[in-house]
Design an enzyme around this catalytic site. Sequence first.
Site, PDB file in Angstrom:
ATOM      1  N   ASN A 116       0.838  -1.214   0.000  1.00 43.52           N
ATOM      2  CA  ASN A 116       0.000   0.000   0.000  1.00 43.52           C
ATOM      3  C   ASN A 116       0.866   1.255   0.000  1.00 43.52           C
ATOM      4  O   ASN A 116       1.951   1.290   0.582  1.00 43.52           O
ATOM      5  CB  ASN A 116      -1.015   0.005   1.146  1.00 43.52           C
ATOM      6  CG  ASN A 116      -0.426  -0.205   2.526  1.00 43.52           C
ATOM      7  OD1 ASN A 116       0.579  -0.882   2.687  1.00 43.52           O
ATOM      8  ND2 ASN A 116      -1.052   0.375   3.525  1.00 43.52           N
ATOM      9  N   GLU A 145       0.500   5.224   0.718  1.00 37.60           N
ATOM     10  CA  GLU A 145      -0.381   6.268   1.271  1.00 37.60           C
ATOM     11  C   GLU A 145       0.070   7.662   0.835  1.00 37.60           C
ATOM     12  O   GLU A 145       1.131   7.829   0.233  1.00 37.60           O
ATOM     13  CB  GLU A 145      -0.413   6.136   2.799  1.00 37.60           C
ATOM     14  CG  GLU A 145      -1.041   4.808   3.207  1.00 37.60           C
ATOM     15  CD  GLU A 145      -1.269   4.665   4.701  1.00 37.60           C
ATOM     16  OE1 GLU A 145      -0.733   5.467   5.490  1.00 37.60           O
ATOM     17  OE2 GLU A 145      -2.002   3.715   5.063  1.00 37.60           O
ATOM     18  N   CYS A 179      -4.425   1.028  -2.116  1.00 41.97           N
ATOM     19  CA  CYS A 179      -4.237  -0.257  -1.424  1.00 41.97           C
ATOM     20  C   CYS A 179      -3.246  -1.134  -2.191  1.00 41.97           C
ATOM     21  O   CYS A 179      -3.116  -1.035  -3.420  1.00 41.97           O
ATOM     22  CB  CYS A 179      -5.554  -1.022  -1.337  1.00 41.97           C
ATOM     23  SG  CYS A 179      -6.808  -0.246  -0.318  1.00 41.97           S
ATOM     24  N   GLU A 194      -3.467  -4.262  -3.011  1.00 42.65           N
ATOM     25  CA  GLU A 194      -4.089  -5.124  -4.029  1.00 42.65           C
ATOM     26  C   GLU A 194      -4.198  -4.406  -5.367  1.00 42.65           C
ATOM     27  O   GLU A 194      -3.945  -4.982  -6.423  1.00 42.65           O
ATOM     28  CB  GLU A 194      -5.511  -5.535  -3.621  1.00 42.65           C
ATOM     29  CG  GLU A 194      -5.602  -6.371  -2.379  1.00 42.65           C
ATOM     30  CD  GLU A 194      -5.763  -5.541  -1.116  1.00 42.65           C
ATOM     31  OE1 GLU A 194      -5.058  -4.518  -0.963  1.00 42.65           O
ATOM     32  OE2 GLU A 194      -6.576  -5.932  -0.271  1.00 42.65           O
ATOM     33  N   CYS A 220     -10.774  -4.303   0.641  1.00 43.43           N
ATOM     34  CA  CYS A 220     -11.828  -3.282   0.711  1.00 43.43           C
ATOM     35  C   CYS A 220     -12.718  -3.361  -0.534  1.00 43.43           C
ATOM     36  O   CYS A 220     -12.383  -4.029  -1.524  1.00 43.43           O
ATOM     37  CB  CYS A 220     -11.213  -1.893   0.848  1.00 43.43           C
ATOM     38  SG  CYS A 220     -10.581  -1.202  -0.692  1.00 43.43           S
TER      39      CYS A 220
END
Length: 160
Positions: free
Chosen positions: A61, A63, A72, A74, A111
């Site tokens: 991830n 940020e 994220c 993924e 998510c």
Amino acid sequence: MIKKTIETNVSIYNFEELDESQKRLINKAKEQVNKAYAPYSEFHVGAAVELENGEIFAASNQENSAYPSGLCAERVAMFFANAQYPDIPVRMLAIAALTSGSFLAEPITPCGSCRQVLLETEMRFEKNIKVLLYGTNHVFEIDNVKQLLTLCFEKNSLNR
Ligand code: THU
């Protein structure tokens, strides 16, 4: 009125029960947590994607001080893989997360936005993507992304 139940089938394994290719992909996802850029949440996520040609792409991830601009693990991994190999289906995805110096005991679950992105790849290649969600207590295995996103919106929804 009709009531319908939509089921998600999850196989629950101990890590040692997994086959070698599954263990390898989970280990790649676990390695990636160390490369996460997560100074805001301190929630370090790793994801690894295996393509049909055996190639593995792993990511973490990323940020941002403008929080919604981050991404994220993924999605970083999946977009990276699809960008490098736009014609090769994805076979398997593994996810792991570390916080306060420990991997989560219960499997991390992706998510909603990631599920939507993962589904697009599954539909695009018309090939199931096996999903492995790592926790130290056990690992969840789900046969395809569609099961993680029931009643989903996808490309066929545009033509209804
Ligand atoms: N995150 C992921 O990378 N994958 C998930 O499946 C859940 C959440 C990231 C986003 C953000 O950087 C941090 O974890 C906390 O939500």
